[in-house]
Every structure is written in structure tokens, then in C-alpha cells.
Design a protein around this motif. Structure first.
Motif, PDB file in Angstrom:
ATOM      1  N   TYR A  94       0.352  -1.016   0.282  1.00 11.64           N
ATOM      2  CA  TYR A  94       0.290  -0.077  -0.471  1.00 11.64           C
ATOM      3  C   TYR A  94       0.883   1.827   0.027  1.00 11.64           C
ATOM      4  O   TYR A  94       0.745   1.911  -0.631  1.00 11.64           O
ATOM      5  N   THR A  95       1.532   1.106   0.931  1.00 12.65           N
ATOM      6  CA  THR A  95       2.762   2.608   1.373  1.00 12.65           C
ATOM      7  C   THR A  95       3.955   2.962  -0.150  1.00 12.65           C
ATOM      8  O   THR A  95       4.295   3.689  -0.708  1.00 12.65           O
ATOM      9  N   ASN A  96       4.568   1.764  -0.501  1.00 16.14           N
ATOM     10  CA  ASN A  96       5.177   1.330  -1.602  1.00 16.14           C
ATOM     11  C   ASN A  96       4.942   0.502  -2.560  1.00 16.14           C
ATOM     12  O   ASN A  96       5.148  -0.393  -3.132  1.00 16.14           O
ATOM     13  N   PRO A  97       3.846   0.995  -3.507  1.00 19.59           N
ATOM     14  CA  PRO A  97       3.099   0.017  -4.511  1.00 19.59           C
ATOM     15  C   PRO A  97       4.090  -0.158  -5.689  1.00 19.59           C
ATOM     16  O   PRO A  97       4.931   0.000  -6.380  1.00 19.59           O
ATOM     17  N   GLU A  98       4.038  -1.369  -6.337  1.00 21.13           N
ATOM     18  CA  GLU A  98       4.215  -2.061  -7.354  1.00 21.13           C
ATOM     19  C   GLU A  98       3.388  -1.982  -8.648  1.00 21.13           C
ATOM     20  O   GLU A  98       2.204  -1.515  -8.293  1.00 21.13           O
ATOM     21  N   PRO A  99       4.010  -0.573 -10.063  1.00 19.32           N
ATOM     22  CA  PRO A  99       3.092  -0.550 -11.006  1.00 19.32           C
ATOM     23  C   PRO A  99       2.818  -1.902 -11.001  1.00 19.32           C
ATOM     24  O   PRO A  99       3.411  -2.725 -11.533  1.00 19.32           O
ATOM     25  N   ARG A 100       1.040  -1.954 -11.694  1.00 16.46           N
ATOM     26  CA  ARG A 100       0.247  -3.142 -12.328  1.00 16.46           C
ATOM     27  C   ARG A 100       1.399  -3.134 -14.110  1.00 16.46           C
ATOM     28  O   ARG A 100       1.896  -3.884 -13.782  1.00 16.46           O
ATOM     29  N   GLN A 131       4.853  -2.920 -15.805  1.00 14.33           N
ATOM     30  CA  GLN A 131       6.739  -3.144 -15.960  1.00 14.33           C
ATOM     31  C   GLN A 131       6.714  -1.528 -16.903  1.00 14.33           C
ATOM     32  O   GLN A 131       6.259  -1.651 -17.896  1.00 14.33           O
ATOM     33  N   GLY A 132       7.733  -0.563 -16.283  1.00 11.38           N
ATOM     34  CA  GLY A 132       8.184  -0.048 -16.735  1.00 11.38           C
ATOM     35  C   GLY A 132       7.246   1.060 -17.111  1.00 11.38           C
ATOM     36  O   GLY A 132       7.605   2.901 -17.001  1.00 11.38           O
ATOM     37  N   TYR A 133       5.801   1.037 -15.801  1.00 12.10           N
ATOM     38  CA  TYR A 133       4.687   2.079 -15.766  1.00 12.10           C
ATOM     39  C   TYR A 133       5.137   2.912 -14.519  1.00 12.10           C
ATOM     40  O   TYR A 133       5.415   2.752 -13.806  1.00 12.10           O
ATOM     41  N   GLN A 134       4.056   4.376 -14.357  1.00 10.83           N
ATOM     42  CA  GLN A 134       4.500   4.991 -13.273  1.00 10.83           C
ATOM     43  C   GLN A 134       4.238   3.992 -11.908  1.00 10.83           C
ATOM     44  O   GLN A 134       2.397   3.889 -12.886  1.00 10.83           O
ATOM     45  N   ILE A 135       3.996   4.720 -10.611  1.00 15.99           N
ATOM     46  CA  ILE A 135       2.461   4.091 -10.318  1.00 15.99           C
ATOM     47  C   ILE A 135       1.073   5.217 -10.050  1.00 15.99           C
ATOM     48  O   ILE A 135       1.334   6.794 -10.443  1.00 15.99           O
ATOM     49  N   THR A 136       0.380   4.441  -9.870  1.00 15.10           N
ATOM     50  CA  THR A 136      -0.851   5.144 -10.436  1.00 15.10           C
ATOM     51  C   THR A 136      -1.779   5.481  -8.922  1.00 15.10           C
ATOM     52  O   THR A 136      -1.190   4.285  -8.296  1.00 15.10           O
ATOM     53  N   GLU A 137      -2.680   6.508  -8.530  1.00 16.69           N
ATOM     54  CA  GLU A 137      -3.321   6.499  -7.895  1.00 16.69           C
ATOM     55  C   GLU A 137      -4.043   4.631  -7.405  1.00 16.69           C
ATOM     56  O   GLU A 137      -4.561   4.020  -6.911  1.00 16.69           O
ATOM     57  N   ARG A 138      -4.092   4.370  -8.846  1.00 18.24           N
ATOM     58  CA  ARG A 138      -5.764   3.351  -9.134  1.00 18.24           C
ATOM     59  C   ARG A 138      -4.600   1.510  -8.274  1.00 18.24           C
ATOM     60  O   ARG A 138      -4.670   0.690  -7.344  1.00 18.24           O
ATOM     61  N   ILE A 183      -2.149   2.539  -5.892  1.00 13.59           N
ATOM     62  CA  ILE A 183      -2.183   2.369  -4.529  1.00 13.59           C
ATOM     63  C   ILE A 183      -3.768   2.258  -3.843  1.00 13.59           C
ATOM     64  O   ILE A 183      -3.872   1.203  -2.839  1.00 13.59           O
ATOM     65  N   ASP A 184      -4.622   2.079  -4.485  1.00 14.37           N
ATOM     66  CA  ASP A 184      -6.049   1.608  -4.360  1.00 14.37           C
ATOM     67  C   ASP A 184      -5.929   0.259  -4.373  1.00 14.37           C
ATOM     68  O   ASP A 184      -6.217  -0.575  -2.779  1.00 14.37           O
ATOM     69  N   LEU A 185      -5.735  -0.693  -5.256  1.00 13.62           N
ATOM     70  CA  LEU A 185      -5.230  -1.947  -4.970  1.00 13.62           C
ATOM     71  C   LEU A 185      -4.676  -2.505  -4.052  1.00 13.62           C
ATOM     72  O   LEU A 185      -5.129  -3.432  -2.880  1.00 13.62           O
ATOM     73  N   GLY A 186      -3.479  -1.544  -3.282  1.00 14.32           N
ATOM     74  CA  GLY A 186      -2.677  -1.855  -2.532  1.00 14.32           C
ATOM     75  C   GLY A 186      -3.509  -1.997  -0.890  1.00 14.32           C
ATOM     76  O   GLY A 186      -3.324  -2.666  -0.367  1.00 14.32           O
ATOM     77  N   LEU A 187      -3.868  -0.688  -0.702  1.00 19.30           N
ATOM     78  CA  LEU A 187      -5.385  -1.029   0.139  1.00 19.30           C
ATOM     79  C   LEU A 187      -6.268  -1.569   0.384  1.00 19.30           C
ATOM     80  O   LEU A 187      -6.164  -2.147   1.492  1.00 19.30           O
ATOM     81  N   ASP A 188      -6.978  -1.873  -0.670  1.00 18.56           N
ATOM     82  CA  ASP A 188      -7.775  -2.714  -0.606  1.00 18.56           C
ATOM     83  C   ASP A 188      -7.178  -4.508  -0.283  1.00 18.56           C
ATOM     84  O   ASP A 188      -7.687  -5.035   0.504  1.00 18.56           O
TER      85      ASP A 188
END
Length: 328
Positions: A123-129, A131-138, A140-145
């Protein structure tokens, strides 16, 4: 015996408006009523089986597509034991199964605590869905869920533990291990709520910084959100911000001015809350309130005698007050 229906849709007969759904979120109100209604130094705990069954169904739906098989197993194991104990008509078998619930629930609560750091990192340091993309709010949402799914199973297991404890010996609610589990979890939930609120703590001198775009500003000035500042602020435990008027005073005291032709305009402004952070804060706050209400129940059990009460009267009172509190 008439039991509390823990998940339903009702209509207010006076206005014709729908009443908010009574579901697992009423854990907070339910336990609050129990410890507030203790009288003559006795805490009466009724049979809240229907509440546990409702929470189990809701968590089950949440985990239907969850990739973590171990969490799904933990979710069902204690509940199935507890349900067998509830259904058994042989007292010796019932007692044996309730003892097993206590043993297994402590084991699972320890397991969840061991798992939490990895899920918190997601949640606090999520991996992007991708590879090669930036971390999105989505992301973070998935990590928190995923993290909060662990918490929901934790709460379900604690409810089963409380119920079995009261049936075996009401004074078992004074046993400290589950209380400590919940206390630790409350601290983590507060930490995550502060994070989404844009507040950073300095634990060395008990000070904090509030980001310029903290969602607290809009939450305190405006009244159009699913949860209110009055509910959230006490859980942040900030010594100089106890109610929304503290923030409103700060906002309204900062009067700005600008020239507009022949006129000088005075105005105030406040940042718009980030919708992603606001939604995440709401999810965290919901579970923080549930854990806090359970902690208060444990505290009430420490200072009062505890008795099991299956009478109809206490159910009627709790149901009536819950329905009244949920009218929109």
C-alpha cells in the motif's frame, strides 16, 4: 428470541426516505450501545450471532475474487468452528468447539499480524501494475484494498472470539491478548488515516506537519462528504485539532485580497480534497471505528462484571437505537 437483523433495507415511515443499510458498519454502534448501556457495574452482552453471520457473508463476498487463498481459508476456518458451536445442542460438544474457536482465533490473529508488514508495503510502496509504467492512484487503491481485506478478516475473527469467550466465561473478556492485538491494529489504522489526510508526525517531540493540500481543510469547511470531520478528527488524536471549528478558524482567519477594477476583493480559499485520498480515508476510518469500539468493549469488561444476556429486551433496545441512528 427476536434477533438483530444485521443487514437490511428499511424505510422511514414518516418521510418515506430510505434508511441507510444496516450492515457490518454497525459493529461500531452495536458495541458502543453495549458498553454505554452497562448499568450497576454490569456489562450485559447479548447473543450477537446474526451480526457475526452478516459480517461473514460480507467478507466472503469481498474475498470471492481474492488471489490469496490463505486469507480465504483463515476467513472460513474460525467462522465454521464458531458456527458448529452455535448449532450444537450438546453442551459438552458446544463447550469443546468454543474452546477450539478461542485457540484457533488466536493463532490466526497472530498470522495476520505477521502478514501485515508485506501488505502494508504493497500500500505505501506499491509496484506499478505494468512494468515500466509509473505508479498510479489505482495501484495505491489496490494495495490498500488488499491490506484492508486482512483487517476485515481480523475483525471477523475477533467477533467470533468475543462471542465464544462470553459463552464459556464472560470474564474471559478481561484476558489481555486479544485486546493487545486490537490496540496494535488501531495504531496502524490511525497511521494510515494520517497518511491519507496529509499529516506527518514527528514522534520524537509529538509534533506534526499538515500538507497544504490536506483533505482536512475541505472536510472541515464543507459538509458534503460520506463521513464528517466530527467523526474523523478524534481518531487522528492531534492535540490542537479536536473539532472542525479549529480548522475553520484557521481558514477564515487567512483573508486574502486582490484588485478587481475599481474594487478591492477580500476572500478566503481552501484546497480541494483529493478524491482518491478521500475515498481511501473513508475506508480506513470505517475499520478504525470498528476496532476502537471493540477496544472500548474490552475496557468496559475490565471495569464491570460481564454477564451473558439472551433476553429479548436488550435486542429490542439495540435494534431500535441502531435504526434510529441510521435514518438519513
Amino acid at each position: 428470541m427476536k434477533e438483530l437483523i444485521a443487514r437490511t433495507q428499511l424505510v422511514d415511515p414518516a418521510s418515506g426516505k430510505h434508511i441507510k443499510r444496516i450492515d457490518e458498519r454497525t459493529i461500531t454502534e452495536y458495541f458502543q450501545l453495549l458498553y454505554e448501556n452497562s448499568s450497576q457495574n454490569v456489562l450485559y452482552v447479548p447473543d450477537f450471532s446474526s451480526l457475526i453471520s452478516s459480517v461473514n457473508k460480507d467478507v466472503g463476498r469481498l474475498l470471492e475474487n481474492h488471489s490469496d487463498k490463505e486469507l480465504r481459508v483463515m476467513h472460513s476456518t474460525v467462522y465454521n468452528m464458531w458456527n458448529k458451536a452455535k448449532l450444537s445442542s450438546v453442551q459438552t460438544v458446544k463447550e469443546k468447539l468454543n474452546v477450539e474457536v478461542l485457540t484457533k482465533s488466536e493463532e490466526i490473529l497472530n498470522t495476520i499480524h505477521q502478514r501485515l508488514p508485506n501488505y502494508e508495503c504493497g500500500y505505501t510502496n506499491p509496484e506499478p501494475r505494468y512494468q515500466g509504467y509509473q505508479i498510479t492512484e489505482r495501484d495505491i487503491d489496490l494495495g490498500l484494498d488488499k491490506l484492508l481485506a486482512e483487517i476485515r478478516v481480523f475483525i471477523e475473527v475477533v467477533l467470533c472470539h468475543i462471542h465464544s469467550s462470553v459463552l464459556l466465561d464472560p470474564m474471559l473478556l478481561r484476558e489481555p491478548s486479544i485486546y493487545q492485538h486490537c490496540k496494535t491494529l488501531k495504531s496502524k489504522l490511525r497511521e494510515w488515516l494520517l497518511r491519507e489526510s496529509g499529516i506527518r508526525l514527528n514522534f520524537s517531540n509529538n509534533t506534526y506537519w499538515m500538507d497544504d493540500d490536506s483533505l482536512i481543510y475541505q472536510l472541515c469547511v464543507e459538509d458534503e462528504f460520506e463521513f464528517s470531520a466530527e467523526i474523523m478528527l478524534p481518531y487522528l488524536e492531534l492535540k490542537d485539532i479536536t473539532c472542525k471549528s479549529d480548522i475553520k478558524y484557521k481558514v477564515f482567519s487567512n483573508v486574502l485580497s486582490r484588485k478587481d477594477g475599481r474594487y478591492e476583493v477580500n476572500y478566503i480559499e481552501w484546497p480541494k480534497a483529493d478524491s482518491y485520498k478521500l475515498a481511501r480515508a473513508g475506508k480506513i476510518l470505517e475499520l478504525l471505528r470498528q476496532v476502537d469500539s471493540i477496544l472500548k468493549l474490552f475496557h468496559a469488561a475490565k471495569i464491570n462484571d460481564v454477564e451473558y444476556d439472551s433476553s429479548e429486551n436488550i435486542f429490542s433496545e439495540i435494534k431500535e437505537q441502531l435504526v434510529h441512528s441510521q435514518v438519513t
